[in-house]
Design a protein around this motif. Structure first.
Motif, PDB file in Angstrom:
ATOM      1  N   ASN A  98       0.819  -1.215   0.000  1.00  0.00           N
ATOM      2  CA  ASN A  98       0.000   0.000   0.000  1.00  0.00           C
ATOM      3  C   ASN A  98       0.853   1.266   0.000  1.00  0.00           C
ATOM      4  O   ASN A  98       0.657   2.175   0.809  1.00  0.00           O
ATOM      5  CB  ASN A  98      -0.968   0.016   1.184  1.00  0.00           C
ATOM      6  CG  ASN A  98      -2.129   0.991   0.964  1.00  0.00           C
ATOM      7  OD1 ASN A  98      -2.269   1.597  -0.112  1.00  0.00           O
ATOM      8  ND2 ASN A  98      -2.957   1.152   1.971  1.00  0.00           N
ATOM      9  N   VAL A  99       1.795   1.300  -0.933  1.00  0.00           N
ATOM     10  CA  VAL A  99       2.661   2.469  -1.108  1.00  0.00           C
ATOM     11  C   VAL A  99       2.561   2.924  -2.559  1.00  0.00           C
ATOM     12  O   VAL A  99       2.760   2.132  -3.482  1.00  0.00           O
ATOM     13  CB  VAL A  99       4.126   2.140  -0.762  1.00  0.00           C
ATOM     14  CG1 VAL A  99       5.039   3.302  -1.140  1.00  0.00           C
ATOM     15  CG2 VAL A  99       4.269   1.809   0.718  1.00  0.00           C
ATOM     16  N   GLU A 100       2.273   4.217  -2.762  1.00  0.00           N
ATOM     17  CA  GLU A 100       2.223   4.775  -4.111  1.00  0.00           C
ATOM     18  C   GLU A 100       3.034   6.066  -4.166  1.00  0.00           C
ATOM     19  O   GLU A 100       3.077   6.838  -3.220  1.00  0.00           O
ATOM     20  CB  GLU A 100       0.777   5.054  -4.527  1.00  0.00           C
ATOM     21  CG  GLU A 100      -0.096   3.801  -4.581  1.00  0.00           C
ATOM     22  CD  GLU A 100      -1.496   4.096  -5.091  1.00  0.00           C
ATOM     23  OE1 GLU A 100      -1.617   4.687  -6.178  1.00  0.00           O
ATOM     24  OE2 GLU A 100      -2.457   3.736  -4.380  1.00  0.00           O
ATOM     25  N   CYS A 101       3.686   6.281  -5.286  1.00  0.00           N
ATOM     26  CA  CYS A 101       4.463   7.495  -5.563  1.00  0.00           C
ATOM     27  C   CYS A 101       5.470   7.802  -4.455  1.00  0.00           C
ATOM     28  O   CYS A 101       5.423   8.856  -3.810  1.00  0.00           O
ATOM     29  CB  CYS A 101       3.529   8.677  -5.783  1.00  0.00           C
ATOM     30  SG  CYS A 101       2.472   8.488  -7.227  1.00  0.00           S
ATOM     31  N   PRO A 102       6.409   6.885  -4.210  1.00  0.00           N
ATOM     32  CA  PRO A 102       7.395   7.092  -3.143  1.00  0.00           C
ATOM     33  C   PRO A 102       8.360   8.226  -3.463  1.00  0.00           C
ATOM     34  O   PRO A 102       8.636   8.526  -4.623  1.00  0.00           O
ATOM     35  CB  PRO A 102       8.127   5.753  -3.083  1.00  0.00           C
ATOM     36  CG  PRO A 102       8.018   5.208  -4.473  1.00  0.00           C
ATOM     37  CD  PRO A 102       6.658   5.623  -4.948  1.00  0.00           C
ATOM     38  N   SER A 103       8.880   8.834  -2.402  1.00  0.00           N
ATOM     39  CA  SER A 103       9.876   9.897  -2.532  1.00  0.00           C
ATOM     40  C   SER A 103      10.871   9.735  -1.397  1.00  0.00           C
ATOM     41  O   SER A 103      10.507   9.820  -0.220  1.00  0.00           O
ATOM     42  CB  SER A 103       9.198  11.270  -2.462  1.00  0.00           C
ATOM     43  OG  SER A 103      10.154  12.308  -2.612  1.00  0.00           O
TER      44      SER A 103
END
Length: 340
Positions: A241-246
């Motif tokens: 459940n991780v989107e668009c990591p930075s």
């Protein structure tokens, strides 16, 4: 109906269609003219020199209506709402690090648009260009400036939907070697090789070692944070459940958007920070749905876009879960900071 009446009906229909077409053209022309006029009370934007090595600056896509709309502009990082200097270079998405920029552009055609990724030098001169297979959505450059990445929608046009397809590419800007899709990498999940026809990748973010990167992988209706290895050409699933990591500047944390149950289907995300050592998640103080790949201003502060009157505005929030969100710049998107 007689032949004469049929001809009259046909002529009337043709006249009506022509009137609609003329009205549409006039409306489009009026909108275009309006977009070229500076908005009352909007930011002051003037032409000037923009470089990607001037320290203490923020560079971003200007969304304010006027002759410099969509151009890369710059302001002092300490005064993000101040007067803007416009470069003349237009981008849909942008990022920069260590004097290298990546600019995702639309190429307007007579029938449809196409897209491209342009690698820029420190003076915004083109170093290379690559075809992009769909609508651009994310862009990143490694901290060293040696690698650039971008994501495009090749099916669908929103991360909120369930029937979209993305393509994430990485290029070594020193050699021009391009990986058109991360689907070419070997996937490791639960300690074993993993294969699936529905793999999607997006939202690349780089570490400072010119080897490690992170991204989102989607398969079987779930999303994962993956750690990539540019040398081994592998991606390893780490967290769900991780989107668009930075990745934070110190390399210890990942800012990301997380789908939260109970939220609207078209606005399902909240901003979180993940500690890579403990895998502990911290919800941030921003309570609105953020559909963006947040940028780290420094090790303590995140910057991200939310919808605004002219497309998007930029906000900031502390990365530790405290504080309150604060708007720092209107009519702006795709920020990048030139340190320190």
């Amino acid at each position: 109906m007689t032949l004469r009446n049929r001809i009259l009906v046909l002529l009337a229909a043709l006249v009506a269609l022509a009137a609609v077409a003329v009205a549409s053209l006039l409306h489009a022309s009026a909108r275009a003219e309006h977009r070229d006029q500076a908005q009352p009370g909007g930011p002051r934007v003037t032409s000037g020199t923009v470089t990607l090595t001037t320290p203490g600056r923020m560079v971003f896509r200007n969304m304010a209506w006027g002759p410099h709309r969509d151009e890369l502009t710059t302001v002092p990082a300490a005064d993000p709402s101040g007067p803007r200097t416009a470069s003349g270079v237009k981008c849909l998405r942008f990022y920069t690090a260590s004097g290298t920029g990546v600019c995702l552009q639309a190429v307007h055609g007579a029938v449809s648009d196409t897209y491209r990724a342009v690698v820029l030098d420190a003076h915004l001169k083109e170093r290379a260009r690559y075809d992009v297979p769909g609508i651009p959505s994310r862009a990143r450059v490694s901290p060293t400036g040696h690698f650039a990445a971008w994501t495009a929608f090749v099916g669908g046009d929103s991360y909120a939907s369930t029937n979209f397809s993305t393509r994430a590419a990485i290029v070594d800007v020193r050699t021009g070697k391009l990986t058109p899709s991360l689907e070419a990498y070997r996937v490791l999940k639960d300690g074993r090789p993993y294969r699936a026809a529905d793999l999607n990748f997006w939202g690349v973010t780089f570490a400072s070692d010119d080897r490690t990167f992170y991204a989102t992988m989607a398969t079987k209706g779930r999303t994962y944070l993956v750690r990539g290895d540019l040398h081994a050409r592998t991606v390893t699933a780490l967290h769900t459940n991780v989107e668009c990591p930075s990745l934070s500047p110190d390399g210890t944390r990942i800012a990301f958007k997380k789908r939260v149950k109970g939220l609207p289907k078209d606005a399902p995300w909240r901003l979180y920070v993940l500690n890579l050592r403990t895998m502990r998640e911290t919800p941030l103080a921003e309570s609105r749905s953020v559909d963006d790949q947040a940028v780290w201003r420094d090790d303590h502060t995140l910057v991200y876009a939310l919808p605004g009157d002219y497309g998007a505005d930029l906000y900031t929030v502390p990365a530790d879960g405290g504080g309150t969100p604060r708007r720092i710049s209107s009519a702006a998107v795709s920020p990048a900071y030139i340190g320190p």
